[in-house]
Design a protein around this motif. Structure first.
Motif, PDB file in Angstrom:
ATOM      1  N   TYR A  91       0.839  -1.347   0.078  1.00 53.64           N
ATOM      2  CA  TYR A  91       0.091  -0.075   0.045  1.00 53.64           C
ATOM      3  C   TYR A  91       0.647   1.205  -0.009  1.00 53.64           C
ATOM      4  O   TYR A  91       0.610   2.316   0.615  1.00 53.64           O
ATOM      5  CB  TYR A  91      -1.021  -0.106   1.261  1.00 53.64           C
ATOM      6  CG  TYR A  91      -2.464   0.466   0.911  1.00 53.64           C
ATOM      7  CD1 TYR A  91      -3.426  -0.551   0.516  1.00 53.64           C
ATOM      8  CD2 TYR A  91      -2.832   1.949   0.978  1.00 53.64           C
ATOM      9  CE1 TYR A  91      -4.576   0.118  -0.004  1.00 53.64           C
ATOM     10  CE2 TYR A  91      -4.117   2.145   0.627  1.00 53.64           C
ATOM     11  CZ  TYR A  91      -4.991   1.115   0.128  1.00 53.64           C
ATOM     12  OH  TYR A  91      -6.203   1.542  -0.246  1.00 53.64           O
TER      13      TYR A  91
ATOM     14  N   LEU B  50       3.625   1.547   1.437  1.00 53.65           N
ATOM     15  CA  LEU B  50       4.417   1.739   2.393  1.00 53.65           C
ATOM     16  C   LEU B  50       5.631   0.710   2.418  1.00 53.65           C
ATOM     17  O   LEU B  50       5.564  -0.446   1.839  1.00 53.65           O
ATOM     18  CB  LEU B  50       3.858   1.461   3.694  1.00 53.65           C
ATOM     19  CG  LEU B  50       2.482   2.309   3.793  1.00 53.65           C
ATOM     20  CD1 LEU B  50       1.832   1.744   5.182  1.00 53.65           C
ATOM     21  CD2 LEU B  50       2.945   3.813   4.203  1.00 53.65           C
TER      22      LEU B  50
ATOM     23  N   GLU C 113      -4.267  -5.656  -0.003  1.00 47.86           N
ATOM     24  CA  GLU C 113      -4.715  -4.583  -0.414  1.00 47.86           C
ATOM     25  C   GLU C 113      -6.345  -4.229  -0.597  1.00 47.86           C
ATOM     26  O   GLU C 113      -6.824  -3.275  -0.100  1.00 47.86           O
ATOM     27  CB  GLU C 113      -4.037  -3.774  -1.598  1.00 47.86           C
ATOM     28  CG  GLU C 113      -2.522  -3.693  -1.096  1.00 47.86           C
ATOM     29  CD  GLU C 113      -1.643  -3.036  -2.309  1.00 47.86           C
ATOM     30  OE1 GLU C 113      -0.476  -2.957  -1.783  1.00 47.86           O
ATOM     31  OE2 GLU C 113      -1.976  -2.726  -3.233  1.00 47.86           O
TER      32      GLU C 113
ATOM     33  N   VAL D  30      -7.711  -3.772   2.882  1.00 49.35           N
ATOM     34  CA  VAL D  30      -7.660  -2.098   3.175  1.00 49.35           C
ATOM     35  C   VAL D  30      -8.628  -1.319   2.537  1.00 49.35           C
ATOM     36  O   VAL D  30      -9.138  -0.469   3.107  1.00 49.35           O
ATOM     37  CB  VAL D  30      -5.920  -1.751   2.930  1.00 49.35           C
ATOM     38  CG1 VAL D  30      -5.961  -0.261   3.162  1.00 49.35           C
ATOM     39  CG2 VAL D  30      -5.090  -2.477   3.552  1.00 49.35           C
TER      40      VAL D  30
ATOM     41  N   ALA E  32      -1.319   0.464   6.747  1.00 50.71           N
ATOM     42  CA  ALA E  32      -1.887   1.255   5.648  1.00 50.71           C
ATOM     43  C   ALA E  32      -3.211   2.130   5.953  1.00 50.71           C
ATOM     44  O   ALA E  32      -3.294   3.180   5.261  1.00 50.71           O
ATOM     45  CB  ALA E  32      -2.464   0.088   4.568  1.00 50.71           C
TER      46      ALA E  32
ATOM     47  N   SER F 104      -1.995   5.267   7.361  1.00 43.41           N
ATOM     48  CA  SER F 104      -1.485   6.410   6.523  1.00 43.41           C
ATOM     49  C   SER F 104      -2.804   7.110   5.689  1.00 43.41           C
ATOM     50  O   SER F 104      -2.720   8.047   5.406  1.00 43.41           O
ATOM     51  CB  SER F 104      -0.529   5.480   5.419  1.00 43.41           C
ATOM     52  OG  SER F 104      -1.188   4.857   4.673  1.00 43.41           O
ATOM     53  N   CYS F 105      -3.692   6.199   5.468  1.00 36.14           N
ATOM     54  CA  CYS F 105      -4.761   6.884   4.871  1.00 36.14           C
ATOM     55  C   CYS F 105      -5.786   7.843   5.810  1.00 36.14           C
ATOM     56  O   CYS F 105      -6.845   8.464   5.332  1.00 36.14           O
ATOM     57  CB  CYS F 105      -5.626   5.811   3.975  1.00 36.14           C
ATOM     58  SG  CYS F 105      -4.694   4.950   2.820  1.00 36.14           S
TER      59      CYS F 105
END
Ligand code: GLN
Length: 280
Positions: free
Chosen positions: A80, A82, A98, A101, A129, A132-133
């Motif tokens: 993702y 990272l 992913e 996520v 992940a 981070s979003c």
């Protein structure tokens, strides 16, 4: 030999080793051998390839030939967007995950500050992940294995210190205290029969992260039961699932009283994610 030709020869050797993405893997291996970033390697593609890259590549290829996953050799892998530290003792983050996520992000309300638990967090791929979003989220990442936990702590320290917290627990017997808005988990889910057919690379990964009991459903059975009371009304429980669990896991969710039960496929069209919502 130029750097470009060396990269092509790595790609060729990885193809012979049966790599699924030899071009991508060769680029990763070259970055590791050279200690240079992709942009530098492209700019210097016509330069002569240093001798020691070539000799070190022989050792690396011998390790890969022995079945060691490339990700363990490199010590890091991307998920993702990272870069996560990985190595023996922790499951390698898969691109398929992913999808999980994305399923979480779609269902989190835009209102601020969701509390999220990631159970069986491993390297922390899903937790980090999501962090981070959703910088507004507070995330608990639960992991049982000592070895995995050391990667999890390293990855949290590098990527989301203060936002993600690691806790050591066996989620089959004890969940964290309190309630949250989303519980996500990529638990071990491989069946006894499928454990016999793993590739040499996957055999290097921890059995603890793979084997989900004889029928593969051990964690889903327990977590669908135990997570319900830890979700706020309207909260979601979302799992990664195996290719043949697209009916059994949704059924377990329905049996426990979850609503809006769904199953989603990954980019390859394989069932990969199932979840449900505690009714409002
Ligand atoms: N996706 C992994 C594999 O098939 C399994 C991960 C898991 O059991 N959670 O190799």
């Amino acid at each position: 030999m130029t750097i470009h030709a060396f990269q092509r020869s790595l790609e060729q050797k990885l193809t012979e080793l049966g790599a699924e993405s030899p071009r991508f893997d060769a680029a990763q291996l070259l970055r590791w051998l050279s200690g240079q970033e992709q942009a530098w390697l492209i700019a210097h593609a016509a330069d002569p390839c240093p001798e020691d890259w070539q000799s070190r590549s022989e050792d690396a290829l011998a390790r890969l030939r022995g079945g060691e996953p490339l990700q363990y050799l490199l010590g890091e892998w991307e998920f993702y967007g990272l870069t996560l530290a990985v190595g023996p003792g922790v499951l390698i983050p898969r691109a398929d995950t992913e999808t999980v996520v994305d399923a979480c992000l779609e269902r989190l309300t835009p209102s601020s500050g969701p509390v999220i638990w990631d159970l069986c967090s491993g390297s922390g791929a899903i937790a980090l992940a999501l962090a981070s979003c959703r910088p507004d989220a507070r995330i608990l990442a639960a992991e049982f294995s000592d070895e995995a936990l050391s990667y999890l702590r390293r990855n949290i320290a590098a990527l989301a210190p203060g936002q993600v917290e690691a806790v050591q627990t066996d989620v089959l017997t004890r969940l964290p205290d309190g309630v949250c808005d989303l519980i996500v988990s990529n638990p071990p889910y491989i069946t006894g029969a499928d454990m016999q057919t793993l590739s040499p690379q996957v055999r290097h990964e921890p059995e603890l992260a793979l084997y989900g009991g004889e029928d593969g459903l051990r964690f889903y059975r327990q977590l669908t039961r135990s997570c319900y009371d830890h979700l706020r009304p309207g909260g979601w429980l979302i799992f990664e699932i195996g290719y043949d669990q697209g009916e059994s896991v949704p059924e377990l969710l329905r049996q426990r009283g979850f609503a809006e039960v769904f199953c989603q496929t990954d980019l390859a069209g394989v069932p990969r994610c199932a979840g449900g919502r505690r009714p409002l």
